[in-house]
Design a protein around this motif. Structure first.
Motif, short mmCIF file in Angstrom:
data_model
loop_
_atom_site.label_atom_id
_atom_site.label_comp_id
_atom_site.label_asym_id
_atom_site.label_seq_id
_atom_site.Cartn_x
_atom_site.Cartn_y
_atom_site.Cartn_z
N GLU A 21 -10.68 -6.50 38.82
CA GLU A 21 -9.66 -6.36 39.87
C GLU A 21 -8.39 -7.11 39.47
N THR A 23 -2.51 -4.45 44.45
CA THR A 23 -3.48 -4.14 45.51
C THR A 23 -4.70 -3.50 44.85
N LEU A 47 -4.92 -9.78 42.42
CA LEU A 47 -4.61 -9.19 43.73
C LEU A 47 -3.60 -10.05 44.48
N GLY A 48 -2.62 -9.40 45.08
CA GLY A 48 -1.59 -10.09 45.85
C GLY A 48 -0.37 -10.51 45.04
N THR A 57 6.34 -4.16 42.60
CA THR A 57 5.16 -3.75 43.35
C THR A 57 4.27 -4.96 43.57
N THR A 58 3.34 -4.82 44.48
CA THR A 58 2.34 -5.85 44.73
C THR A 58 1.01 -5.35 44.22
N THR A 87 -5.40 -1.55 40.57
CA THR A 87 -6.17 -2.41 39.67
C THR A 87 -6.83 -1.58 38.57
N SER A 104 3.01 -10.32 42.96
CA SER A 104 4.18 -9.45 42.93
C SER A 104 4.58 -9.27 41.47
#
Length: 130
Positions: free
Chosen positions: A34, A20, A78-79, A17-18, A24, A81
């Motif tokens: 975050e 996002t 965030l962002g 998953t990434t 968070t 992988s």
């Protein structure tokens, strides 16, 4: 044929998953930053374990999570992988034990042991209406 004849140690799968805003700690309520939430990491590990054994299960069966003992040792922003991997290490009747781990581009972010049980879907869901 017993239900565990096809289930063998060494079965494995990964799930990615990434990070996002939706997964968070801030949004999940497990923290106020975050970064990738621990509940999100655990869910990814469970998904990998479920996927690892799904093709080997008898028709009409699935697995349900029963126990997770994990450490979340490094944040992912965030962002990022994140990939979780599960390896089936023990089959004891309906009880399945997995080694699980999660990594991002920087390396290991969490690891642990996860237990799932093989259940009959219809019988399991029927318990909800009682």
């Amino acid at each position: 044929m017993t239900m565990t004849q096809k289930l063998e140690k060494g079965l494995s799968a990964s799930a990615t998953t990434t990070v996002t805003a939706a997964n968070t700690a801030l949004v999940m309520g497990s923290g106020d930053l975050e970064v990738f939430a621990t509940p999100s990491m655990v869910a990814l590990m469970e998904h990998a374990a479920m996927t690892a054994v799904a093709p080997a299960l008898p028709e009409g069966s699935t697995t349900v999570g029963a126990e997770m003992n994990t450490t979340h040792i490094k944040p992912s922003g965030l962002g990022a992988s994140v990939t979780a991997t599960a390896i089936l290490t023990e089959v004891d009747g309906r009880k399945l034990t997995f080694n699980v781990g999660a990594r991002d581009a920087e390396g290991l972010i969490g690891e642990g042991v996860h237990v799932r049980y093989v259940v009959d879907r219809a019988r399991f869901m029927a318990k909800l209406s009682k």
